[in-house]
Design a protein around this motif. Sequence first.
Motif, short mmCIF file in Angstrom:
data_model
loop_
_atom_site.label_atom_id
_atom_site.label_comp_id
_atom_site.label_asym_id
_atom_site.label_seq_id
_atom_site.Cartn_x
_atom_site.Cartn_y
_atom_site.Cartn_z
N ASP B 127 0.82 -1.19 -0.20
CA ASP B 127 -0.01 -0.08 -0.09
C ASP B 127 0.85 1.24 -0.07
O ASP B 127 0.44 2.26 -0.78
CB ASP B 127 -0.69 -0.13 1.32
N ALA B 130 2.27 1.73 -3.50
CA ALA B 130 1.04 1.97 -4.26
C ALA B 130 0.54 3.53 -4.33
O ALA B 130 0.15 4.41 -4.84
CB ALA B 130 -0.27 1.31 -3.93
N ASN B 131 1.31 4.34 -3.18
CA ASN B 131 0.87 5.76 -2.91
C ASN B 131 2.28 6.58 -3.11
O ASN B 131 2.44 7.68 -2.98
CB ASN B 131 0.50 5.90 -1.44
N ASP B 133 4.84 8.27 -5.02
CA ASP B 133 4.86 8.81 -6.43
C ASP B 133 6.36 8.68 -6.99
O ASP B 133 6.46 8.15 -8.32
CB ASP B 133 4.50 10.27 -6.55
N GLY B 136 6.02 5.76 -9.03
CA GLY B 136 4.99 5.57 -9.88
C GLY B 136 3.62 5.34 -9.22
O GLY B 136 2.53 5.11 -10.01
N GLY B 137 3.61 5.28 -8.20
CA GLY B 137 2.29 4.90 -7.37
C GLY B 137 1.48 3.77 -7.97
O GLY B 137 2.32 2.76 -8.42
N ALA B 138 0.31 3.90 -8.16
CA ALA B 138 -0.08 2.74 -8.91
C ALA B 138 -0.03 2.27 -10.13
O ALA B 138 -0.24 1.35 -10.72
CB ALA B 138 -1.95 3.17 -8.34
N GLU B 139 0.56 3.39 -10.65
CA GLU B 139 0.90 3.29 -12.27
C GLU B 139 2.03 2.44 -12.34
O GLU B 139 2.31 1.84 -13.46
CB GLU B 139 1.11 4.61 -12.89
N PHE B 142 7.58 1.70 -15.93
CA PHE B 142 7.78 1.15 -16.81
C PHE B 142 9.17 1.39 -17.64
O PHE B 142 9.53 2.45 -17.65
CB PHE B 142 6.58 1.37 -17.90
N LEU B 143 9.83 0.31 -17.98
CA LEU B 143 11.00 0.58 -18.57
C LEU B 143 11.08 1.10 -19.83
O LEU B 143 10.50 0.54 -20.54
CB LEU B 143 11.85 -0.73 -18.59
N SER B 233 8.13 -3.88 -16.81
CA SER B 233 7.40 -3.15 -15.89
C SER B 233 7.21 -3.58 -14.79
O SER B 233 7.30 -4.88 -14.42
CB SER B 233 5.89 -2.78 -16.69
N ASP B 237 0.64 -4.48 -7.28
CA ASP B 237 -0.04 -5.77 -7.33
C ASP B 237 0.50 -7.16 -7.75
O ASP B 237 0.44 -7.97 -7.02
CB ASP B 237 -1.46 -5.80 -7.99
N GLU B 238 1.41 -6.68 -8.76
CA GLU B 238 2.08 -7.89 -9.08
C GLU B 238 3.73 -7.86 -8.39
O GLU B 238 3.79 -9.36 -7.88
CB GLU B 238 2.67 -7.52 -10.74
N LYS C 174 -3.52 1.84 -12.67
CA LYS C 174 -2.69 2.40 -13.46
C LYS C 174 -3.66 3.47 -14.74
O LYS C 174 -3.19 4.44 -14.94
CB LYS C 174 -2.14 1.36 -14.30
N VAL D 262 -2.19 2.02 4.47
CA VAL D 262 -0.71 2.11 4.94
C VAL D 262 -1.04 2.14 6.40
O VAL D 262 -0.01 1.78 7.34
CB VAL D 262 0.14 3.11 4.19
#
Lengths: 237, 322, 398, 284
Positions: B127, B130-131, B133, B136-139, B142-143, B233, B237-238, C174, D262
Motif C-alpha cells: 500500500d 501504491a502511494n 509517487d 509511480g504509485g499505482a501506475e 515502465f522501463l 514493468s 499488485d504484481e 494504472k 498504509v
Amino acid sequence: MSAALEIRGLEAGYGEVQVLWGVDLSVAEGRMTTLVGANGAGKTTTLRAVMGTVRPWKGSVRFYGEDVTHLSPHTKAQMGLVLVPEGRQLFADMTVEENLEMGAYSPRARKNLAANLKRVYQLFPRLEERRAQRAGTLSGGEQQMLAVGRGLMADPRVLMIDELSLGLAPVLAQSLFGTLKQLKEQGLTILLVEQNVHLALALSDYAYVLAEGRVQIEGPSREVARNEEVRRAYLGI
Amino acid sequence: MKLFARPFFWLIVAVTLLYALLPTLGQNVTLRETLVLSAIYIILAANLNLMIGYTGYVNFGSIVFFGLGGYLTLWLVGGHHWGLYPAVLLAGAVTSLLAFLLGIGVLRLRGAYFALATIGINEAVKDFVANFDPWGGAEGIFLPFTAFKAMGGPGKALWTVYLLIVLVMGLSLLVAYLVKRSKFGLGLFAIREDEDAAMVLGVKAPLFKTLVYSLSAFLPAVAGGLYFFKNGSIIPDEAFNLHLSIEAIVMVMLGGQGTVTGAAVGAALYERLRGLLLTIPGLSNFHLVIAGVLLLLIILFAPGGLMGWLYRAWPRLRRVLE
Amino acid sequence: MKRLWVLLALMGALAFAQGNTITIGLTVSKTGKYNVESVNQLHGIELWQKWVNDQGGIPIGGKRYKVALKYYDDESKAERVQQLYSRLISQDKVDFLISPYSSGLTAKAAIISEQYGKIMVATGAASDSIFKLGYEHVYQIYTPASRYLTGTLDMLRAADAKLKKIAIVYEDSKFAKAVATAAKAYAQKKGFDVVLFEGYPKSTTDFGPIINKIKAAGAEALVGGGHYADGATFARQLYEQKVPLKMIALLVAPASDEFAQLGDAALGVVAPSQWEPLVKYQQTCGPSPAQFTKMYQDAYGKLPAYRAAGGFAAGLVLQRALMDAGTTDPAKVKAALDAMDVTIFFGHIKFSTDPASHGLQLGHEMVQIQWQKKGGQLAKQIVWPLGAKTADLVYPIR
Amino acid sequence: MPEILASVLDGLLIGLVYGLAAIGLTLIFGVMDVVNLAHGAVIALGMFAVYLLFGAGLHPYLGLFVVALIGLAFGVVVYLVAVRPIINAPPLMTLLSTFSVSMIIIGVGTAVWSTSPYNVNFPVTTLRILGYTVTSARLVAALAAVLVTGFLYYFLYRTTLGKAVRAVANNREAAELMGIPSQQILAISFGIGTALAMLSGALIATLFPFTILSGGIYELKSFVASVLGGLGNPTGALFGGVILGLIEGSVAPFIKISWTNVIEFVIFVLILLFFPTGLFGGRR
C-alpha cells in the motif's frame, strides 16, 4: 472386597521414551491409597496414563470392573474417575465459582451441583469468600483448595490427587491434609500421589512404592512406613 | 567441507546447467519462458525454506523481498539509467539490509504472531508503494526501450536475463545446501526444534534468526529485479502478490520442508501442476480447489512432503539428497 | 507444449491450396480477471476474419490473402503473455500480432513484439505510457487515457459556462490514474477549479469517506471512476447519500449495459465510451457502424460492446495497411500504418509518428453517453460530440 | 467540521461490523491457538449466503438467523475435516490447513459465481440525524453487530456450554479432566467463530457490493482489529474494530484515502511489535 480401580501391567511413555514398565496397582473402595516414589519414578505418568491424557501403550485400567483403558479422559471423568492434576491447572481467567461449576460439567455431577457446591464451600470457606475472584489471582494455597474443590464438584467415585502439597507452606499443607482426612472419613475413595511421604503414609490405608516405572513394594501404609529398606532405597528418607 | 567432493554439489551444478542449456541449445523461447517461471519458483521456495524449513519461522510475506528487489531495480535502471548488473546487486543488498533491520524487531515474535506480522509487512509495503509517487504509485514503473537496447536489444537482453535467473536459482540451491551443512544451519535447526533450549545451549538465536531472515531476502530480491526487468514493468499488485508467497509455502510443503531437494522439486512440480490444472478444460475453473485439496491432503497425511515420503521409503536417500 | 494452445484457426482448403494466408497471432484471456472483456474483443476479431475471408480475402498487390488467427489463453496473467507471444512469433511464425486485452498485458507483449520487429496492433489498451517507451512497431486503436475525459469536460463547459468546482476522484489503478491526471491538467486549462483530486484503493466498496470529502469540498460536478465494480458502487452510494452534483461522469461502468441494474441511481450518469452502436461516423473504408452492428448481431445475437468493435477495428486497420502497402513486407506495412489517416466505423484512426510517442492514437475520439429515461425505460443515449448525438444532455441531473 | 463528524460517525458504524468479524477470528484463536486463514473466505460465504436467501425471498435481516446456523454447521465440518487431525501440530500446519480450506472455498465460489460483483438489493431508507445522512442499512448493521456481540457474551458468561468454551480456552487438558468433551467444545467454538464471520459478511453484504474475493480485505481488517484488541480477547476485538473504524473515519478528511491502508498496516505491525498482547490484553 472389590477394587474401585484396578491397574494391570500398565506401560506408557512420551514419544519414544518409555516411563512405565508394567505398573500393577489397585485402589480399594472407601480407602485412601497412596503412591510414593522418588522424582521421575513415574507417579504422575501413572495417573496420566490411568486418565488417558497419556496414551497407555499396554496394560489395562478397570474402573469398578469395567475396562476403561481406552476411553477418553472426559468420559472417565464423567463416570466418576477424577484427577486433580499436578500444578492445579485451574481455569485461570474464570472465577472461583465458575471453576467449581466446570468441575460439575458431567451430567452425573450436574444433578448434585447445588449440594456439592455447598459441601465444597463448607470444606473451604475461603473459596466462598473469593467466589467472584479470578482463579489466576488466588494465592497458592487457595488455588490448591480450588483444585481439590473442583475435583470434588465432579462427584468422584475415585478421586486421584497429584502432588497435593507441592509448593505449599507446611501450615497450608497440614490444613489440606486435614481436609483430605475428613473426605476419607466421609467414605471417599482416594488415590494420592505425594512428595511428602511422611504425611501420605500417615494418612493413607495402603501404599505402593514406585521406582523405575514399576511397583517395587506394596503393603498397608503403616508397614511400608516402617520398612527400613523402603525408606533408604526408594524414598530417600 | 570439501564442496567439490560432495555429490549433491554436482547435482546442483547439473540441474543449473540443464536449465541453462535446455532452451539455449535450440533457441527455444517457449521453453525458456516456461523454465523461467519454474526457476523463479525454485528461487522463492529455496529461500523461503531457510526460514520455514530450517528455522521454523513461517514467513507468510516472503514475496515482499521479491517485490522490493524488482522495484529498486526498475527504479535504478529506468529512472536513473543504471546498468542492470549493478542495479540488481544494489537492490539485493538494500533489500537484505532492510530485512536485517526489520528482522531485529519482528523476529522477537513467535508462531502465529510472526506469521501475522509478515502478512502485515507485505501489505503495508504494497500500500505504501501504491502511494509512493517516485515509484509511480499505482501506475508503477515502465522501463524505456533504451534499457533493453543497452543490452543488445530485447532479444539478447531477455536471453541474458534468463541465464542470470538460472544462475540465481543455482546460487539459491547452493546457499540452501551450504547453510544446511554449516554450523550456522545446525543452530537454525536447533532453533526450529526448541528455541529456548537452543539458547541455553549457546545458540545466539536472535542473531541467527535475523541473519537468516536477511539472507533469505537477498537472492529473491535479485531475482525480483531480473524478473521485472524482463517484464519491462512493475506495479504494486504484481510485485507484492501475497498469494504468490503463500504458494511458495505450498511448494516447500509439497516437496518437504527443511530439505534442499524438497523445496526445488516442490517448486518445479507446483509450476507444472498449476500449468496443467489451468489448461485442462473443465478443470481450469477448479484449479484452486484442486490445489487446495492437494495441500490439505499433504498436511493431513504427508506432513513431510514428497521428500519425507521418499526418505521413509528409501532411508539411504537421506545421505544423497539433502 | 501441446497443453498450452488451443488452435481455433479456420483455414479454408482454398487458402491452403493457394498458400496465400496471413496468420495473425494474439493471446486471449479465456480465464482470469479479463475473461469477459477479452472474449468480447476476440468475437470482434473473429467477426472481422470471417467478413474478410467471405470476401475472398485481403487483396494485396493483385493477390488475395485469406486470414488465419492463432491464439492462446493467457489466463489474464502477465507471466503467460511473454511466453505465448514468444511462441507465436518464433514457433508459430505468425505474420502480424494483435495485442492481448488490457494495457498491462499489452505492455508485456510489446517487449516481445519489439524484440522481433513484429507489427502489433494494440486494441483494448488505452494506456499512453506504453507508447512513450520508444517502441516502433506497436499501434494503438483506442483513444488513449490522456484524452478519455477531455470530451467530457468540453461537454460540461458547453452545458454550463459558469460552473467552477469539480471533483476528480479515480480508482488507484494504472489506467484510471493516468486518465485522472490528464483530466486534471485539462480541467485547469478549461478554467475549472479542481477542488478534490484523489484516488481510492482498488477494492473499495465503501465510498462513504470519499463522498464525505466531495460534500465537504462543495464540488458541483464529479468526473472519475475506474472500472465496472467500483464505478457501479460509487454511483449507487452517490445516489443514496443524495450528493447534490450537477453532473456525474464515470469511466467504464456506465458504458456497460448492466449499469441499468442500478435503476434510479444510474439516471443521468455520463460515461465516455470508445464506441457505441448508435454512432454515426462516415467511414471511408470497411463497413458502416450500422452494418457492423448488424453483422455482429447476426453472429452473436446481441449488440456489440465497444471492445468487440475495437477488435474488429484492429483487424480492419491491419487490413487497410496491407492493402495500402500492396505487399506483406513488414517494413512497407509499417510505413502504411505510419501514414494512415482514415475514418472507419470505429471512428477516425491516425497514429503518432513522433519518435517520443510512436504508435499513439491521435485521431480517435471518445463519445459521451448518458443514462436517460426513454418511455419509462433507462437507456443509453449519445450526447457528445454533437455531430453523433442521439439525445440532448440532461443537465443538471440533481 | 460537520463533515469530519459525519466521517467519524461512519467510521464508528462500520467499525462495529469490523469488530464482529474480528471476534470470529479472535475467538477461534483464543480457544484453540489457531489463526483461521479461511476467515476471509468464510466472510465471503456469509455474503453469498444472505444473497442466495434474499433471492429465495427471505428478507436479509431474517436471513441473518439462517446464516448463523449455516455458519455454525459449516464451521463444525471445517473443524472436523481440516483442523482436528492437526490440532496439536505446530502452528504452521493449522495455518496451512485453514488456508487450503480458503483456497477450496474461493475456488468453488469462483467457479459458481465468477469474480463479478453481487448486490443484495433491498429497499434502504435514508435517515437524517443531526444534519447528517445515514442509511438505515448502516445503522442496522452496526446495531446487529452490537446485538450479536451481546448475545455471544451472554452465551460465554451465562450458559454452561459457554463457560465450557472458556474453560477449554483456558486449559484444554484440565477441562478434559473435568469431564468436558474438549473436542466437541473445540468443534462448537470453531462453528461459532465461523458463524460470526459469516454474520459479519452477511451484514457487509447489506451495505456494499461484494465478490467471492471480498472477504480478503475484511480478513486483514480482522487481523488488525483483533491484534489491536489482543489476540484471543473478544471484547478487545470489538473495540479493536471500532478503533479501526474510527481511525479510518477520522483520518479520512485529512489525508488521501489511499493512505488509510498504509496507516492501518503500520499500526498493525507496530502493535504486534510493542504491544503483542494488544491494547486490552490478550492471551499469549
